[in-house]
Design a protein around this motif. Sequence first.
Motif, PDB file in Angstrom:
ATOM      1  N   LEU A 511      30.902  48.778  51.832  1.00  0.00           N
ATOM      2  CA  LEU A 511      31.922  47.849  52.331  1.00  0.00           C
ATOM      3  C   LEU A 511      31.761  46.476  51.689  1.00  0.00           C
ATOM      4  N   ALA A 512      30.521  46.016  51.514  1.00  0.00           N
ATOM      5  CA  ALA A 512      30.302  44.731  50.839  1.00  0.00           C
ATOM      6  C   ALA A 512      30.800  44.786  49.394  1.00  0.00           C
ATOM      7  N   MET A 513      30.621  45.926  48.747  1.00  0.00           N
ATOM      8  CA  MET A 513      31.101  46.086  47.372  1.00  0.00           C
ATOM      9  C   MET A 513      32.628  46.024  47.325  1.00  0.00           C
ATOM     10  N   MET A 514      33.285  46.676  48.288  1.00  0.00           N
ATOM     11  CA  MET A 514      34.742  46.634  48.318  1.00  0.00           C
ATOM     12  C   MET A 514      35.241  45.227  48.626  1.00  0.00           C
ATOM     13  N   ILE A 515      34.569  44.527  49.537  1.00  0.00           N
ATOM     14  CA  ILE A 515      34.976  43.154  49.850  1.00  0.00           C
ATOM     15  C   ILE A 515      34.787  42.259  48.630  1.00  0.00           C
ATOM     16  N   GLY A 516      33.725  42.505  47.862  1.00  0.00           N
ATOM     17  CA  GLY A 516      33.552  41.760  46.620  1.00  0.00           C
ATOM     18  C   GLY A 516      34.714  41.973  45.670  1.00  0.00           C
ATOM     19  N   ALA A 517      35.237  43.206  45.618  1.00  0.00           N
ATOM     20  CA  ALA A 517      36.400  43.474  44.771  1.00  0.00           C
ATOM     21  C   ALA A 517      37.641  42.777  45.313  1.00  0.00           C
ATOM     22  N   ILE A 518      37.763  42.714  46.641  1.00  0.00           N
ATOM     23  CA  ILE A 518      38.898  42.002  47.239  1.00  0.00           C
ATOM     24  C   ILE A 518      38.855  40.521  46.863  1.00  0.00           C
ATOM     25  N   LEU A 519      37.651  39.949  46.829  1.00  0.00           N
ATOM     26  CA  LEU A 519      37.514  38.539  46.455  1.00  0.00           C
ATOM     27  C   LEU A 519      37.971  38.279  45.029  1.00  0.00           C
ATOM     28  N   GLY A 520      37.856  39.298  44.179  1.00  0.00           N
ATOM     29  CA  GLY A 520      38.319  39.152  42.800  1.00  0.00           C
ATOM     30  C   GLY A 520      37.173  39.127  41.822  1.00  0.00           C
ATOM     31  N   PRO A 521      37.380  39.708  40.629  1.00  0.00           N
ATOM     32  CA  PRO A 521      36.327  39.735  39.612  1.00  0.00           C
ATOM     33  C   PRO A 521      36.115  38.359  38.995  1.00  0.00           C
ATOM     34  N   PRO A 522      34.992  38.161  38.311  1.00  0.00           N
ATOM     35  CA  PRO A 522      34.766  36.891  37.617  1.00  0.00           C
ATOM     36  C   PRO A 522      35.899  36.600  36.637  1.00  0.00           C
ATOM     37  N   GLY A 523      36.286  35.355  36.577  1.00  0.00           N
ATOM     38  CA  GLY A 523      37.371  34.965  35.682  1.00  0.00           C
ATOM     39  C   GLY A 523      38.748  35.042  36.290  1.00  0.00           C
ATOM     40  N   SER A 524      38.842  35.421  37.572  1.00  0.00           N
ATOM     41  CA  SER A 524      40.155  35.497  38.226  1.00  0.00           C
ATOM     42  C   SER A 524      40.735  34.099  38.397  1.00  0.00           C
ATOM     43  N   SER A 525      42.057  34.054  38.495  1.00  0.00           N
ATOM     44  CA  SER A 525      42.728  32.771  38.696  1.00  0.00           C
ATOM     45  C   SER A 525      42.422  32.236  40.086  1.00  0.00           C
ATOM     46  N   GLU A 526      42.647  30.940  40.266  1.00  0.00           N
ATOM     47  CA  GLU A 526      42.397  30.333  41.570  1.00  0.00           C
ATOM     48  C   GLU A 526      43.284  30.949  42.648  1.00  0.00           C
ATOM     49  N   ARG A 527      44.521  31.277  42.290  1.00  0.00           N
ATOM     50  CA  ARG A 527      45.419  31.899  43.259  1.00  0.00           C
ATOM     51  C   ARG A 527      44.878  33.266  43.690  1.00  0.00           C
ATOM     52  N   ARG A 528      44.427  34.042  42.705  1.00  0.00           N
ATOM     53  CA  ARG A 528      43.871  35.360  43.020  1.00  0.00           C
ATOM     54  C   ARG A 528      42.642  35.213  43.894  1.00  0.00           C
ATOM     55  N   ARG A 529      41.791  34.266  43.601  1.00  0.00           N
ATOM     56  CA  ARG A 529      40.580  34.039  44.392  1.00  0.00           C
ATOM     57  C   ARG A 529      40.937  33.609  45.813  1.00  0.00           C
ATOM     58  N   ALA A 530      41.935  32.734  45.954  1.00  0.00           N
ATOM     59  CA  ALA A 530      42.312  32.244  47.282  1.00  0.00           C
ATOM     60  C   ALA A 530      42.857  33.379  48.137  1.00  0.00           C
ATOM     61  N   VAL A 531      43.736  34.195  47.552  1.00  0.00           N
ATOM     62  CA  VAL A 531      44.293  35.335  48.300  1.00  0.00           C
ATOM     63  C   VAL A 531      43.180  36.305  48.673  1.00  0.00           C
ATOM     64  N   GLY A 532      42.289  36.575  47.724  1.00  0.00           N
ATOM     65  CA  GLY A 532      41.174  37.484  47.998  1.00  0.00           C
ATOM     66  C   GLY A 532      40.255  36.954  49.078  1.00  0.00           C
ATOM     67  N   ALA A 533      39.982  35.653  49.046  1.00  0.00           N
ATOM     68  CA  ALA A 533      39.099  35.065  50.055  1.00  0.00           C
ATOM     69  C   ALA A 533      39.702  35.169  51.443  1.00  0.00           C
ATOM     70  N   VAL A 534      41.023  34.961  51.545  1.00  0.00           N
ATOM     71  CA  VAL A 534      41.684  35.076  52.851  1.00  0.00           C
ATOM     72  C   VAL A 534      41.601  36.516  53.354  1.00  0.00           C
ATOM     73  N   GLY A 535      41.912  37.473  52.491  1.00  0.00           N
ATOM     74  CA  GLY A 535      41.861  38.871  52.896  1.00  0.00           C
ATOM     75  C   GLY A 535      40.470  39.308  53.302  1.00  0.00           C
TER      76      GLY A 535
END
Length: 574
Positions: A511-535
């Motif tokens: 589950l931690a691995m999947m949540i890490g993927a939700i947060l976004g891979p390294p190099g993701s845009s700030e928008r992608r990171r923000a959406v991932g962090a909220v989710g």
Amino acid sequence: MTSDTVTSARPALDEQRTPAWQLRLRRLGHVDRPRTPVRDRLTPPYSTPGARLWSVLGLGPHLADRLARWAGWIGPLLVALLAGALRFWHLGSPRSVIFDETYYAKDAWSLLQYGYEGSWPKNANELILQNPPRIPLSADPSYVVHPPVGKWTIALGEGLFGLNPFGWRFMLAVLGTLSVLMLCRIGRRLFRSTALGCLAGLLLAVDGLHFVMSRTALLDLVLMFWVLAAFGCLLVDRDRTRARLAAALPAGEGGDVRPDAGVGDRLGLGLRPWRLAAGVCLGLACATKWNGLYILAAFGLLTILWDAGARRTAGATRAYLSTARRDLLPAFASLVPVAVVTYVATWSGWFATQGGYFRDWASDPARQDSTWSWVPGPLRSLWHYQSEVYDFHVGLTSPHTYQSNPWSWLVLGRPVSYFYESPAAGEQGCPADTVGKCAREVLAIGTPLLWWAACFAVLYALYRWAFRRDWRAGAILCGIAAGWLPWFLYQERTIFLFYAVVFAPFLCLALAMMIGAILGPPGSSERRRAVGAVGAGVLVLLIVWNFIYFFPIYTGQPLPMEAWRNRMWLDTWV
């Protein structure tokens, strides 16, 4: 040939090695992922901790940098502190002998007194809970069907605090807390991220099944602890072995190393103490419950595959053949014989005394002329005892109200009620203004949202392993499969959901691995990171809320009947 010629020839050589389908994709605009340097493939670096948070809190830059470096221990210790506070809160409640504590708590006390399991009368539980307590233990041997390590663990707490609920649950709470700390560190090493490691530990800290098992004197949490410890030891061994290979490789361009067939195929990996430690841990797991044998086999295969992967990365031309020649026998010797010796050693109390069940079986004159008479009598007696226990286990088919099929475990189809009372209003903590009765229950069930989310996480891990060849996903799946799949071979047996606590830490890693993927891979845009962090944040908060909501039925707190029914989300939970 000059170095410039070699450099210009390398792209052409890469083109020859690239599969045709990848070349066609390039013509359509596909860009290959940047190649990871060999050293980083063998020993991936940890993510660099930032000092920004500490600076925001008003700390100086020097202290902020030092705390950032210590985050690898500070974070796990804080998570473990939370887990320990939860597990030791009112540990002696309910003041009762709940579920199979009736076997293991009393057997543990007997081990302290005699070194083997004695006999107890039928009303022993009531006598033990009297004030002052009475302990009607007899020296007559009792037939028990589980090895002694789990009971010796329980006995440590009883030796410190006496034969009472707090005493026989104390060491389980200790191991439950330590297992959360271990999982934080294991997750950090596995993902190379302190944040994801601490997240995995936090998920285990708020898992209801792990929580209840940490507060109940049963054997399965002890088994889980040693399995997790063995996995951690093998992870450390993997890192150290790959670092040894990286150090032996010749230097390449830009300070990196380059693969070398001679090193990859022929380098001896030397003494590996962490794998020996894993063998001891797996022996202790088997000496707690026998299903540790399946995990021993699975982890043995896992460490061999890791060695083959390391040699292939280092440049071995025939990685599996080289691993079979150089690593297979040392791996077997580090795990299997060490586990066997550890298992036999845990029966020292039985060996050192004469009163244990079947202790003098081989002394019968009728058995002196057997084929195995050259084996020392105590060892033959122990072997006979183990064969009798095996026959008992494979024939255990008596129906039980709370038995369940392993197919239903991940979705929490049928939990186990360890304790239940219905106090009237104004009694045993039931509020006086309650209409009707209250319900007090200790229900062995995982935090529902965590386990249901983990079902998707397992599917994500299967995808990562099958299609992305992610070794971390493979390691997590190995832990889940080793603790879960063997039970499908015994579906006619009487088995229970709480056996799943053995692989609960690996579900948290998935589950931690999947949540890490939700947060976004390294190099993701700030928008992608923000959406991932909220989710990701919403999912974690919902899991924590779900644990808090079910907390009363994990700890046996009185609830009005209507509030208790509201928590019975499925009919099969009643």
